[in-house]
Design a protein around this motif. Structure first.
Motif, PDB file in Angstrom:
ATOM      1  N   ASP A 504      43.940  41.525  38.277  1.00 38.64           N
ATOM      2  CA  ASP A 504      43.060  41.079  37.564  1.00 38.64           C
ATOM      3  C   ASP A 504      42.309  40.041  38.584  1.00 38.64           C
ATOM      4  O   ASP A 504      43.074  38.814  38.728  1.00 38.64           O
ATOM      5  N   MET A 505      41.264  40.234  39.154  1.00 39.67           N
ATOM      6  CA  MET A 505      40.782  39.190  40.325  1.00 39.67           C
ATOM      7  C   MET A 505      40.302  38.089  39.608  1.00 39.67           C
ATOM      8  O   MET A 505      39.758  37.129  40.222  1.00 39.67           O
ATOM      9  N   ARG A 506      39.790  38.029  38.389  1.00 41.15           N
ATOM     10  CA  ARG A 506      39.185  36.668  37.713  1.00 41.15           C
ATOM     11  C   ARG A 506      40.424  35.753  37.557  1.00 41.15           C
ATOM     12  O   ARG A 506      40.006  34.338  37.480  1.00 41.15           O
ATOM     13  N   SER A 687      37.854  46.827  45.584  1.00 44.05           N
ATOM     14  CA  SER A 687      37.253  46.677  44.469  1.00 44.05           C
ATOM     15  C   SER A 687      36.784  47.710  43.616  1.00 44.05           C
ATOM     16  O   SER A 687      36.044  48.683  44.089  1.00 44.05           O
ATOM     17  N   ASP A 689      35.068  47.840  41.427  1.00 42.73           N
ATOM     18  CA  ASP A 689      33.911  47.428  40.513  1.00 42.73           C
ATOM     19  C   ASP A 689      32.568  47.965  41.210  1.00 42.73           C
ATOM     20  O   ASP A 689      31.308  47.717  40.708  1.00 42.73           O
ATOM     21  N   TYR A 728      37.396  42.920  38.815  1.00 44.08           N
ATOM     22  CA  TYR A 728      36.916  41.672  37.841  1.00 44.08           C
ATOM     23  C   TYR A 728      36.615  42.083  36.395  1.00 44.08           C
ATOM     24  O   TYR A 728      36.380  41.289  35.464  1.00 44.08           O
TER      25      TYR A 728
END
Ligand code: ADP
Ligand code: ZN
Length: 860
Positions: A504-506, A687, A689, A728
């Motif tokens: 979880d890149m957040r 990524s 995303d 993200y």
């Protein structure tokens, strides 16, 4: 009223290349004529012409060309390769007859009689059915030349072309032009060789003596020193002997001149004398130099002795039955990566070859690696390969081999679906979900769907293979009797599925720096893998260094001057020279490129508006490469994307990776395809995303597919693989289902949305795109088009949803504004009726560029 006109509402005169002169008019699809055979599909509801008679329009414009042509009764109908959306009738002078369907001719076209290449689509049109309708048939123009002696396209491909023209709303001439590679039309690489055989004179000579020549020998010797004795000296005798030994007695069996001279050990002068004396004859023959297209090395030819597992056996039995039945059918082979799909294709083709038939295998261009080609070449002797990495000469050579019937398997990219296989038993479409099967210029066909149609016309079987089938194919299996779904749910030899780990890149704690592309967990695992001398693949689906160059104080961004997009910064290896221009100082590490129009520009160091420093944000493969070099200086890293390589280099790089001379491959989606590297134990999706928020209803599907595909690259041997997926948006269904490797779950969820919005695979979609440099003019034309569509919908009481005109997602490309109208219908036949009506209409005014994309895949 005649149905189709050259200047239809969809193909305005600017694109159609001039006014019609000898317009074919109505009879397309009318009963009883040869045209019925070729265009039967065009009649009825989906038809374009309505079978009416000739309209007066256009007749006056026709001109007479050569009275001698009047003597002939032969009239052919042709489709011109340049854009005219109509067919035209021409007379054929007696000396050029016969002409068959699929043959190319040159015809004078338009007021200026410009010579155009055209395909014959109907041969021997009865005079009373020709456009002139008998009373002014003599006014037809005549063809000027046959381009090839043989037709380039057979009946089946002609029928396929006609279907594509109707279905994809594209002028028939353009479809036909696209079906034959340019290299074939140019005759690339064809060498004329001199070949030699014994003349008649010689054959009549009794006995086997080599001294006496026949009666016709040497009547016209130019040198006069033969003294009537045709064979003088040992050299001449040797030549004749060699020709006799090798049976070179006809033009067909003629021996290559160079080869002959070498065998007889003498010079060209001797041969010339014999030729002058007509003892031997010399013919020019077209030959293809043998250009190898199958790369060597890299993978041992295994597989023949593999014992199929139960799932594979069931799948193969089903397919074999279908192939043997000689009837059309489609098998959707849904098998996870490494489930042994390719092995099934190969065995199915073996069955096809046993039946004396041939197969076409389509692969996405980037999957056409040396590995795949070698694998087929190792199992079949007579293979042809067609992809963009070949030279024109190679392409022509391969195509000619196919047409000559010397090939059992054609492996190629999208357009190989048009290869002239005579006795087609099977078409395989691997990775059938791949968007790249859709051609994004006219004719805008989908390679998979054309493959299905081709199989249908040939009474052949079609296999669609994928680890993540398209929703369209899943739906077809539910609704259509001819489709069967067959699953290979397990990896071969019980290889475990790779372990999936989400990052979880957040969470700020997972990265050493907020600009890092690699999270700490991924970086740590990478270090372990490198320490164990294993290999890793890192996927980042975005080219370049940074996809956004902007000023952080005034928010000025660097935009393409031709397109409505931001520019991508691409680094260069050595600093640029002369970067100070009239507009100031520029960055010397690289330049900005527009990925749509490919315009390049220098990047100012300082913001042209406020003078502060420009910043780059966003991520690209180049930045990833840089970070890897910084954090893993000892690792050998290679970047693979379409910037960094030509296809030859790409193959070489994969080879080095396979040999263990590279530790990390970092690159775009081209890494997600069909590569087998047993030593790869780590895959990182940098990524997940990148596809999620593109404005396309298939964004979720793409995200799921890409993540699953690249995950399949991990652990293709006893060594268990692990996949790190950085995101993200961990809550996104596409990401969640991909992590769980739950294809069925994803499909169930996604189908709900599609159904609720009347999107494919439930309804059909088409985009009418209008383009012009002048916005006001474009807007007027777009509203006129909308009106036309509404009229057609009302007139035929069609069920359809129409949206727009509205600006396209990218509202300007190459200085052309782009406005689109989106059409949704519940089924394909409604769509065809609608566009058939529009196509027959008079042109839209003001004239702008109009294109129609049926079943679009790229919605930008
Ligand atoms: P896919 O096309 O589904 O990725 P492949 O057909 O390429 O799968 O199979 C993966 C590898 O496993 C290949 O090297 C193939 O030769 C091998 N293989 C295929 N079927 C079997 C089997 N039944 N037993 C052992 N190995 C197999
Ligand atoms: Zn641009």
């Amino acid at each position: 009223m005649s149905g189709k006109e050259t200047t239809s509402s969809l193909f305005p005169p600017e694109e159609a290349g001039g006014k019609p002169v000898s317009q074919a008019g109505g009879p397309r699809g009318a009963g009883g004529t040869p045209s019925t055979q070729t265009f039967g599909r065009g009649t009825g509801a989906g038809g374009i012409g309505n079978g009416g008679g000739a309209s007066g329009r256009g007749q006056d414009a026709r001109e007479t060309q050569g009275r001698d042509a009047l003597a002939t009764n032969h009239i052919i109908r042709v489709a011109i390769e340049s854009a005219a959306d109509s067919e035209f009738d021409y007379l054929v002078p007696e000396e050029l007859w016969p002409i068959v369907v699929g043959q190319r001719v040159e015809v004078p076209f338009g007021k200026k009689n410009k010579i155009e290449a055209a395909f014959c689509v109907v041969t021997d049109v009865p005079r009373e059915r020709s456009f002139a309708g008998g009373k002014s048939g003599g006014k037809l123009k005549s063809i000027v030349r046959r381009v090839e002696e043989e037709p380039l396209l057979g009946a089946q491909l002609m029928e396929l072309a006609s279907w594509i023209s109707d279905y994809y709303v594209c002028p028939l001439g353009q479809v036909l032009a696209a079906m034959v590679p340019g290299a074939v039309k140019r005759g690339a690489g064809v060498k004329k060789r001199r070949c030699v055989y014994l003349g008649d004179g010689w054959e009549q000579t009794p006995g086997d003596g080599v001294v006496g020549a026949g009666p016709r020998a040497c009547p016209s010797s130019s040198e006069g020193n033969h003294g009537g004795l045709p064979l003088r000296g040992a050299k001449q005798k040797r030549i004749v002997e060699v020709l006799r030994e090798r049976g070179a007695v006809t033009a067909d069996s003629a021996l290559d001149a160079a080869e002959l001279l070498e065998a007889a050990d003498c010079g060209a002068a001797v041969l010339k004398k014999l030729a002058d004396g007509q003892v031997v004859r010399i013919v020019q023959r077209k030959v293809f130099p043998d250009l190898p297209v199958v790369p060597e090395g890299m993978m041992p030819a295994k597989g023949r002795d593999v014992v199929l597992n139960d799932d594979q056996r069931v799948a193969l039995e089903h397919i074999s039955r279908q192939v043997q039945s000689g009837r059309f059918g489609v098998t959707l082979l849904h098998g996870v990566t490494d489930s042994g799909k390719t092995e099934i294709y190969i065995r199915a083709i073996e069955e096809v070859v046993r039946l004396g038939k041939a197969a076409i295998v389509l692969l996405p261009e980037i999957a056409l690696t040396a590995q795949t080609v070698q694998r087929f070449a190792a199992r079949f002797e007579r293979v042809a390969v067609l992809h963009s990495g070949l030279t024109a000469r190679q392409r022509n050579q391969e195509w000619q081999k196919v047409r000559a019937g010397q090939v059992d398997v054609v492996i190629g990219a999208r357009s190989a679906v048009f290869s002239p296989v005579g006795n087609l038993g099977l078409v395989v479409v691997d990775e059938e979900h791949e968007p790249s099967y859709k051609q994004d210029s006219t004719p805008r066909y989908h390679g998979r769907d054309v493959a299905i149609k081709r199989a249908q016309l040939a009474g052949a079987h079609c296999i669609l293979g994928s680890a993540t089938p398209s929703l369209e194919s899943i739906q077809n299996c539910k609704l259509r009797d001819s489709f069967t779904l067959v699953r290979l749910p397990k990896r071969v030899m019980d290889l475990p599925m790779p372990e999936m780990k989400l990052v979880d890149m957040r969470d700020g704690r997972v990265k050493e720096h907020h600009l890092s592309l690699l999270s700490d967990p991924l970086a740590e695992r990478l270090a372990e893998v490198l320490a164990r001398k294993e290999q890793a693949i890192l996927l980042l689906n975005r080219r370049g260094y940074s996809n956004f160059v902007f000023c952080s104080s005034c928010r000025h961004t660097l935009q393409c001057r031709n397109c409505d997009t931001s520019l991508t910064f691409h680094k260069v290896r050595r600093p640029l020279a002369n970067v100070t221009t009239a507009t100031g100082s520029h960055m010397d590490q690289g330049y900005a490129i527009c990925h749509y129009c490919l315009a390049q520009t220098l990047v100012p160091r300082d913001c042209p508006l406020c003078g502060r420093k420009m910043t780059m944000i966003g991520v690209g493969t180049q930045r990833l490469e840089e970070e890897l070099a910084r954090r893993f200086p000892q690792a050998r890293v290679a970047r693979v994307d379409s910037d960094s390589m030509a296809s030859q280099d790409y193959y070489r790089l994969l080879q080095e990776f396979g040999q263990g001379r590279i530790d990390i491959l970092a690159g775009t989606q081209i890494l997600a395809k069909g590569l087998h590297f047993p030593n790869v134990t780590l895959v990182g999706v940098v990524s997940a995303d990148t596809c999620l928020y593109i404005p396309d209803f298939r964004a979720n599907e793409r995200t799921f597919q890409l993540t699953s595909q690249v995950a399949g690259r991990a652990g293709r041997s006893e060594k268990r693989g692990v996949v790190y997926v950085q995101t993200y948006f961990p809550e996104q269904p596409a990401v969640k289902f991909a992590m769980a490797q739950d294809f069925e779950g994803f499909v169930r969820e996604e189908m709900k949305h599609r159904q609720a919005c009347d999107l494919p695979p439930f309804w059909r979609l088409a985009i009418v795109m209008l383009r012009d440099q002048k916005f006001e003019k474009l807007e007027t034309a777009a509203h006129a088009m909308r009106q036309r569509i509404d009229d057609a919908v009302q007139r035929h009481r069609l069920e359809a949803k129409i949206r727009g005109p509205m600006p396209a997602v990218i509202s300007r490309i190459e200085r052309f504004h782009r406005i689109q109208i989106i059409v949704q219908t519940p089924d394909a036949s409604t769509m065809r009726r609608l566009f058939a009506t529009l196509r027959a209409d008079r042109p839209i005014r003001p004239a702008v560029k109009i294109s129609v994309d049926i079943d679009p895949v790229n919605l930008l």
